[in-house]
Write a protein that holds these residues in place. Structure first.
Motif, PDB file in Angstrom:
ATOM      1  N   VAL A  57      64.830-118.782  52.717  1.00  0.00           N
ATOM      2  CA  VAL A  57      65.589-117.585  53.092  1.00  0.00           C
ATOM      3  C   VAL A  57      66.157-116.909  51.854  1.00  0.00           C
ATOM      4  CG1 VAL A  57      67.607-116.731  54.336  1.00  0.00           C
ATOM      5  CG2 VAL A  57      66.165-118.495  55.369  1.00  0.00           C
ATOM      6  N   PHE A  58      66.747-117.713  50.949  1.00  0.00           N
ATOM      7  CA  PHE A  58      67.313-117.142  49.734  1.00  0.00           C
ATOM      8  C   PHE A  58      66.218-116.545  48.858  1.00  0.00           C
ATOM      9  CE2 PHE A  58      68.523-117.264  45.292  1.00  0.00           C
ATOM     10  CZ  PHE A  58      69.770-116.657  45.312  1.00  0.00           C
ATOM     11  N   GLU A  59      65.099-117.251  48.745  1.00  0.00           N
ATOM     12  CA  GLU A  59      64.005-116.756  47.913  1.00  0.00           C
ATOM     13  C   GLU A  59      63.480-115.431  48.450  1.00  0.00           C
ATOM     14  OE1 GLU A  59      59.754-118.357  46.067  1.00  0.00           O
ATOM     15  OE2 GLU A  59      61.162-119.770  46.983  1.00  0.00           O
ATOM     16  N   THR A  60      63.361-115.317  49.771  1.00  0.00           N
ATOM     17  CA  THR A  60      62.905-114.066  50.385  1.00  0.00           C
ATOM     18  C   THR A  60      63.908-112.942  50.113  1.00  0.00           C
ATOM     19  OG1 THR A  60      61.757-115.269  52.139  1.00  0.00           O
ATOM     20  CG2 THR A  60      62.267-112.940  52.550  1.00  0.00           C
ATOM     21  N   LEU A  61      65.207-113.263  50.254  1.00  0.00           N
ATOM     22  CA  LEU A  61      66.251-112.274  50.004  1.00  0.00           C
ATOM     23  C   LEU A  61      66.228-111.819  48.557  1.00  0.00           C
ATOM     24  CD1 LEU A  61      68.705-110.853  51.340  1.00  0.00           C
ATOM     25  CD2 LEU A  61      70.123-112.719  50.472  1.00  0.00           C
ATOM     26  N   PHE A  62      66.007-112.756  47.648  1.00  0.00           N
ATOM     27  CA  PHE A  62      65.944-112.439  46.223  1.00  0.00           C
ATOM     28  C   PHE A  62      64.819-111.446  45.942  1.00  0.00           C
ATOM     29  CE2 PHE A  62      64.604-112.972  41.867  1.00  0.00           C
ATOM     30  CZ  PHE A  62      65.788-113.122  41.162  1.00  0.00           C
ATOM     31  N   HIS A  63      63.643-111.706  46.497  1.00  0.00           N
ATOM     32  CA  HIS A  63      62.493-110.826  46.246  1.00  0.00           C
ATOM     33  C   HIS A  63      62.690-109.456  46.896  1.00  0.00           C
ATOM     34  CE1 HIS A  63      59.977-113.575  44.019  1.00  0.00           C
ATOM     35  NE2 HIS A  63      60.196-114.528  44.909  1.00  0.00           N
ATOM     36  N   PHE A  64      63.458-109.408  47.990  1.00  0.00           N
ATOM     37  CA  PHE A  64      63.769-108.116  48.597  1.00  0.00           C
ATOM     38  C   PHE A  64      64.630-107.284  47.650  1.00  0.00           C
ATOM     39  CE2 PHE A  64      66.959-105.616  50.921  1.00  0.00           C
ATOM     40  CZ  PHE A  64      66.127-104.680  51.533  1.00  0.00           C
ATOM     41  N   PHE A  65      65.675-107.902  47.091  1.00  0.00           N
ATOM     42  CA  PHE A  65      66.559-107.180  46.182  1.00  0.00           C
ATOM     43  C   PHE A  65      65.861-106.837  44.866  1.00  0.00           C
ATOM     44  CE2 PHE A  65      70.308-109.186  48.507  1.00  0.00           C
ATOM     45  CZ  PHE A  65      70.643-108.001  49.133  1.00  0.00           C
ATOM     46  N   LYS A  66      64.864-107.623  44.511  1.00  0.00           N
ATOM     47  CA  LYS A  66      64.119-107.361  43.278  1.00  0.00           C
ATOM     48  C   LYS A  66      63.508-105.962  43.285  1.00  0.00           C
ATOM     49  CE  LYS A  66      59.918-108.953  40.910  1.00  0.00           C
ATOM     50  NZ  LYS A  66      58.839-109.976  40.913  1.00  0.00           N
ATOM     51  N   ARG A  67      63.146-105.482  44.481  1.00  0.00           N
ATOM     52  CA  ARG A  67      62.542-104.159  44.592  1.00  0.00           C
ATOM     53  C   ARG A  67      63.505-103.043  44.197  1.00  0.00           C
ATOM     54  NH1 ARG A  67      60.085-104.893  50.708  1.00  0.00           N
ATOM     55  NH2 ARG A  67      58.874-106.796  50.316  1.00  0.00           N
ATOM     56  N   LEU A  68      64.811-103.343  44.227  1.00  0.00           N
ATOM     57  CA  LEU A  68      65.809-102.340  43.897  1.00  0.00           C
ATOM     58  C   LEU A  68      66.027-102.207  42.396  1.00  0.00           C
ATOM     59  CD1 LEU A  68      68.496-103.392  46.548  1.00  0.00           C
ATOM     60  CD2 LEU A  68      66.729-101.640  46.798  1.00  0.00           C
ATOM     61  N   ALA A  69      65.496-103.173  41.637  1.00  0.00           N
ATOM     62  CA  ALA A  69      65.737-103.211  40.199  1.00  0.00           C
ATOM     63  C   ALA A  69      64.576-102.570  39.443  1.00  0.00           C
ATOM     64  CB  ALA A  69      65.912-104.654  39.742  1.00  0.00           C
ATOM     65  N   PRO A  70      64.821-102.130  38.219  1.00  0.00           N
ATOM     66  CA  PRO A  70      63.742-101.552  37.418  1.00  0.00           C
ATOM     67  C   PRO A  70      62.690-102.593  37.048  1.00  0.00           C
ATOM     68  CG  PRO A  70      65.711-101.867  36.091  1.00  0.00           C
ATOM     69  CD  PRO A  70      66.115-102.139  37.507  1.00  0.00           C
ATOM     70  N   VAL A  71      61.472-102.124  36.835  1.00  0.00           N
ATOM     71  CA  VAL A  71      60.408-103.013  36.370  1.00  0.00           C
ATOM     72  C   VAL A  71      60.780-103.485  34.969  1.00  0.00           C
ATOM     73  CG1 VAL A  71      57.976-103.187  35.776  1.00  0.00           C
ATOM     74  CG2 VAL A  71      58.679-101.818  37.754  1.00  0.00           C
ATOM     75  N   ASP A  72      60.746-104.770  34.769  1.00  0.00           N
ATOM     76  CA  ASP A  72      61.207-105.315  33.490  1.00  0.00           C
ATOM     77  C   ASP A  72      60.534-106.657  33.247  1.00  0.00           C
ATOM     78  OD1 ASP A  72      63.188-106.788  31.579  1.00  0.00           O
ATOM     79  OD2 ASP A  72      63.915-104.725  31.593  1.00  0.00           O
ATOM     80  N   ASP A  73      60.344-106.992  31.967  1.00  0.00           N
ATOM     81  CA  ASP A  73      59.743-108.283  31.614  1.00  0.00           C
ATOM     82  C   ASP A  73      60.613-109.450  32.044  1.00  0.00           C
ATOM     83  OD1 ASP A  73      57.536-107.102  30.508  1.00  0.00           O
ATOM     84  OD2 ASP A  73      58.244-107.219  28.436  1.00  0.00           O
ATOM     85  N   LEU A  74      61.867-109.161  32.362  1.00  0.00           N
ATOM     86  CA  LEU A  74      62.783-110.225  32.778  1.00  0.00           C
ATOM     87  C   LEU A  74      62.246-110.996  33.972  1.00  0.00           C
ATOM     88  CD1 LEU A  74      65.575-111.632  32.641  1.00  0.00           C
ATOM     89  CD2 LEU A  74      66.444-109.825  34.143  1.00  0.00           C
ATOM     90  N   TRP A  75      61.577-110.324  34.886  1.00  0.00           N
ATOM     91  CA  TRP A  75      61.090-110.988  36.095  1.00  0.00           C
ATOM     92  C   TRP A  75      60.098-112.102  35.776  1.00  0.00           C
ATOM     93  CZ3 TRP A  75      64.390-110.357  39.537  1.00  0.00           C
ATOM     94  CH2 TRP A  75      64.999-109.122  39.789  1.00  0.00           C
ATOM     95  N   LYS A  76      59.423-112.002  34.639  1.00  0.00           N
ATOM     96  CA  LYS A  76      58.479-113.050  34.257  1.00  0.00           C
ATOM     97  C   LYS A  76      59.205-114.354  33.917  1.00  0.00           C
ATOM     98  CE  LYS A  76      55.301-109.641  32.223  1.00  0.00           C
ATOM     99  NZ  LYS A  76      54.674-109.168  30.951  1.00  0.00           N
TER     100      LYS A  76
END
Length: 296
Positions: free
Chosen positions: A216-235
């Motif tokens: 549930v938390f992992e799904t929520l995290f990936h949902f909020f990820k869409r709100l953030a700018p594209v960045d190498d940080l996600w790697k």
């Protein structure tokens, strides 16, 4: 005797949190980790300062060499990238003054063990910062205080040239996290948290690891990820579920607390701030006051 030696080491480490001196012996690490070359550092600082004046996209509260250097170090010593980060950082401050302005920084000791650190800074890990959100009681203090606590850790830490170079690794422990906790994380809070992760803060982010998390938390995290700018940080974001072996592939157990199969005793935010308060000096007070914090 072992206990006494451990206590002495901790006190030396706490005193070192006030160190603002550049270490000549760290030049090689600065080159490897931050692309910093002593032959071009002064030129890069001048170029960054000129960008600030010429573009007028932000108005930093400081423009001295030491301050601008922390932004260059966070972006591999590339002035254009450092400028974009500086603009993001200033915009974030302007849009969220409630996270800094007139906040009693020492009062955030109330967060206790919700945030912890390991004072064992290595070039491959940097400063390990741990968030244990399951220890947070939403009825006791608001979610804004979590953001404030994390920002405070970073603002004080980034004052050290050593940590500007080594950066840090974040470990988010979701043990004990419930729906009551997760309901506090609105999109605006999530964006603030992601800005603190590295999008808008001058820290050399080495990695972001999530342990003891549910789907549930992992799904929520990936949902909020869409709100953030594209960045190498996600790697550099890694989910490990409940698998300590997976965590150890990324972080040497020598750097981890014992509860994660490591060898270290973490320091709570409450104890760390208490020691910072004990060893602080006028320069520290001035830095905190310039950032907008309430200083006794």
């Amino acid at each position: 005797m072992v206990g006494r030696e451990s206590w002495t080491f901790q006190e030396i480490a706490f005193k070192a949190e006030m160190n603002r001196h550049e270490d000549k012996e760290a030049e090689e690490e600065a080159f490897i980790l931050c692309g910093e070359d002593p032959a071009t550092t002064a030129r890069n600082i001048v170029e960054l300062r000129n960008m600030i004046y010429e573009r007028g996209e932000c108005h930093p509260h400081r423009l001295d060499d030491a301050y601008l250097l922390r932004f260059l170090r966070a972006r591999r010593s590339v002035p254009a990238r450092a400028h974009r980060l500086l603009v993001r950082y200033n915009n974030f401050r302007d849009q969220n003054p409630h996270l800094w302005r007139d906040i009693d920084w020492f009062g955030l000791t109330k967060l206790g063990h919700v945030f912890e650190g390991v004072l064992y800074d290595r070039p491959d890990v940097g400063r390990l910062i741990i968030g244990r959100l399951g220890l947070w009681d939403p009825d006791e203090f608001p979610v804004d205080d979590l953001i404030r606590g994390c920002l405070l850790l970073l603002e004080i830490g980034i004052m050290q040239p050593k940590l500007q170079v080594l950066g840090g690794t974040a470990l988010l422990d979701c043990q004990g996290l419930t729906m009551k906790h997760m309901r506090q994380f609105s999109p605006s809070i999530a964006i603030q948290a992601m800005n603190v992760m590295g999008f808008a803060f001058p820290t050399h982010q080495r990695g972001f690891h999530v342990i003891n998390c549910s789907r549930v938390f992992e799904t929520l995290f990936h949902f909020f990820k869409r709100l953030a700018p594209v960045d190498d940080l996600w790697k550099r974001v890694h989910f490990h579920g409940n698998d300590l072996n997976s965590l150890h592939k990324h972080i040497d157990p020598e750097c981890l607390p014992k509860r994660y199969g490591g060898q270290r005793d973490p320091i709570s935010l409450a104890k760390w701030l208490t020691k910072i308060h004990q060893y602080k000096n006028k320069d520290f007070d001035d830095e905190m006051r310039n950032l907008g914090y309430s200083v006794d």
